[in-house]
Motif scaffolding. Structure first.
Motif, PDB file in Angstrom:
ATOM      1  N   ASP A  45      11.152  -3.883 -11.468  1.00  0.00           N
ATOM      2  CA  ASP A  45      11.662  -3.208 -10.268  1.00  0.00           C
ATOM      3  C   ASP A  45      10.523  -2.659  -9.404  1.00  0.00           C
ATOM      4  O   ASP A  45      10.565  -2.762  -8.173  1.00  0.00           O
ATOM      5  CB  ASP A  45      12.618  -2.074 -10.672  1.00  0.00           C
ATOM      6  N   ALA A  49       9.590  -3.944  -5.588  1.00  0.00           N
ATOM      7  CA  ALA A  49       9.488  -3.041  -4.432  1.00  0.00           C
ATOM      8  C   ALA A  49       8.122  -3.190  -3.762  1.00  0.00           C
ATOM      9  O   ALA A  49       8.020  -3.251  -2.522  1.00  0.00           O
ATOM     10  CB  ALA A  49       9.716  -1.599  -4.881  1.00  0.00           C
ATOM     11  N   ARG A  52       7.830  -6.165  -1.657  1.00  0.00           N
ATOM     12  CA  ARG A  52       8.631  -6.110  -0.433  1.00  0.00           C
ATOM     13  C   ARG A  52       8.089  -5.126   0.598  1.00  0.00           C
ATOM     14  O   ARG A  52       8.549  -5.123   1.744  1.00  0.00           O
ATOM     15  CB  ARG A  52      10.079  -5.753  -0.773  1.00  0.00           C
ATOM     16  N   PHE A 123      13.566   3.137  -9.141  1.00  0.00           N
ATOM     17  CA  PHE A 123      14.262   3.223  -7.852  1.00  0.00           C
ATOM     18  C   PHE A 123      13.316   3.082  -6.654  1.00  0.00           C
ATOM     19  O   PHE A 123      13.752   3.206  -5.510  1.00  0.00           O
ATOM     20  CB  PHE A 123      15.034   4.541  -7.740  1.00  0.00           C
ATOM     21  N   ASP A 125      11.462   2.466  -3.472  1.00  0.00           N
ATOM     22  CA  ASP A 125      12.000   1.826  -2.268  1.00  0.00           C
ATOM     23  C   ASP A 125      10.820   1.361  -1.402  1.00  0.00           C
ATOM     24  O   ASP A 125       9.945   2.161  -1.070  1.00  0.00           O
ATOM     25  CB  ASP A 125      12.837   2.884  -1.521  1.00  0.00           C
ATOM     26  N   GLU A 128       9.870   3.532   1.447  1.00  0.00           N
ATOM     27  CA  GLU A 128       9.168   4.790   1.127  1.00  0.00           C
ATOM     28  C   GLU A 128       7.711   4.515   0.732  1.00  0.00           C
ATOM     29  O   GLU A 128       6.849   5.381   0.911  1.00  0.00           O
ATOM     30  CB  GLU A 128       9.931   5.572   0.056  1.00  0.00           C
ATOM     31  N   SER A 192      12.730   8.176  -3.696  1.00  0.00           N
ATOM     32  CA  SER A 192      12.779   6.982  -4.556  1.00  0.00           C
ATOM     33  C   SER A 192      11.637   6.957  -5.577  1.00  0.00           C
ATOM     34  O   SER A 192      11.662   6.179  -6.523  1.00  0.00           O
ATOM     35  CB  SER A 192      12.768   5.701  -3.713  1.00  0.00           C
ATOM     36  N   CYS A 225      19.922  -4.880  -5.527  1.00  0.00           N
ATOM     37  CA  CYS A 225      20.295  -3.474  -5.462  1.00  0.00           C
ATOM     38  C   CYS A 225      19.110  -2.651  -5.970  1.00  0.00           C
ATOM     39  O   CYS A 225      18.209  -3.190  -6.627  1.00  0.00           O
ATOM     40  CB  CYS A 225      21.536  -3.230  -6.297  1.00  0.00           C
ATOM     41  N   PRO A 226      19.096  -1.343  -5.673  1.00  0.00           N
ATOM     42  CA  PRO A 226      18.009  -0.527  -6.199  1.00  0.00           C
ATOM     43  C   PRO A 226      17.996  -0.620  -7.723  1.00  0.00           C
ATOM     44  O   PRO A 226      19.048  -0.641  -8.357  1.00  0.00           O
ATOM     45  CB  PRO A 226      18.370   0.890  -5.741  1.00  0.00           C
TER      46      PRO A 226
END
Ligand SMILES: Nc1nc2c(ncn2[C@@H]2O[C@H](COP(=O)(O)OP(=O)(O)OP(=O)(O)O)[C@@H](O)[C@H]2O)c(=O)[nH]1
Ligand SMILES: O=C(O)[C@H](O)COP(=O)(O)O
Length: 246
Positions: A45, A49, A52, A123, A125, A128, A192, A225-226
């Motif tokens: 995860d 992030a 991205r 989480f 993001d 962020e 996040s 999804c997160p």
């Protein structure tokens, strides 16, 4: 004010401990295999992030674990070898020395700044990440992002052209804010980044933050999804987690 990234390349720098040693504080409620799977899911995860985020020019992982190195390369991350081998066997995981190795590796690749993030903030993001980098550029200052209890440091943007001197460990957020090496450090509360999963109570917080509808994880063709990978892990490990919390 922002600068073209070629003048100020920013790389994410993730320290990653040997998978089989990770998340030891969860050994009371997760099996060794579950802890490895959780670490891998959260790392996936965080890497997703970082990949991205628009503000990052690259993603690097500093590790001494060949299995972790192979895992992160599948996400396109560069691997910096952790030179200080022996710390984990000795019972001490020297995160600060590993990060010093990571900084040397990033400098060699032409990075001007690093965003240091741990591998256990699922989480995270991308927007962020971009906000933290923009803040550091705009303020021309290091930026420190606290964990939810404001004790730990879950994000740190630093320049690489002069030493910073990482002081991760207990109460690190306060110590990073007081670090004078690169001038005043800006605090930035970014939600996040806040949840790092270290303790059984963090697993409970993880479960609360993942609505039932997205526990199934990724739907092909739609944006993830997160915490998508961690949501999948939780869907499988949930009975065990629940059992140990009652
Ligand atoms: N390369 C490297 N990374 C480390 C080391 N120690 C910790 N880390 C990483 O630093 C981040 C924060 O570590 P912790 O929150 O303590 O995670 P952890 O070590 O898996 O958890 P515990 O075993 O419960 O302490 C995670 O991304 C870890 O993988 C180390 O000695 N070397
Ligand atoms: O300084 C920190 O943030 C710690 O090294 C990691 O904190 P944690 O033990 O709360 O993950």
């Amino acid at each position: 004010m922002t600068y073209p990234s070629r003048l100020d390349p920013v790389w994410a720098l993730l320290p990653v401990k040997t998978f089989t040693a990770a998340k030891s504080r969860l050994s009371g409620c997760l099996s060794p295999d579950q802890r490895i799977a959780l670490q891998q899911a959260m790392l996936a995860d965080v890497l997703t992030a970082a990949n991205r985020a628009r503000s990052l020019d690259g993603v690097a992982v500093v590790t001494r674990d060949p299995v972790a190195a192979g895992f992160v390369r599948r996400f396109g991350a560069h691997v910096v070898a952790e030179a200080h081998v022996g710390a984990e066997e000795a019972g001490g995981c020297d995160l600060n020395r590993a990060l010093a190795d990571g900084v040397r590796g990033l400098r060699a690749m032409g990075a001007a700044r690093a965003l240091v993030v741990p591998a256990d903030i699922p989480f995270l993001d991308p927007a962020e990440i971009d906000a933290a980098v923009a803040l550091a550029r705009g303020a021309r200052a290091p930026v420190a992002v606290p964990s939810r209890d404001r004790g730990g440091t879950n994000g740190l943007v630093v320049r690489l052209d002069r030493p910073f001197g990482f002081t991760f460990g207990a109460d690190s957020f306060r110590r990073h804010l007081a670090n004078p090496a690169q001038g005043p450090v800006m605090p930035a509360a970014l939600p996040s980044f806040a949840l790092d999963v270290d303790l059984p109570a963090d697993l409970a917080a993880l479960r609360r933050r993942l609505p039932a509808g997205i526990r199934g994880g990724v739907i092909p063709g739609l944006p993830p999804c997160p915490a998508a990978h961690t949501a999948l892990w939780l869907a499988e490990a949930r009975p065990c987690v629940r059992e140990h919390q009652t």
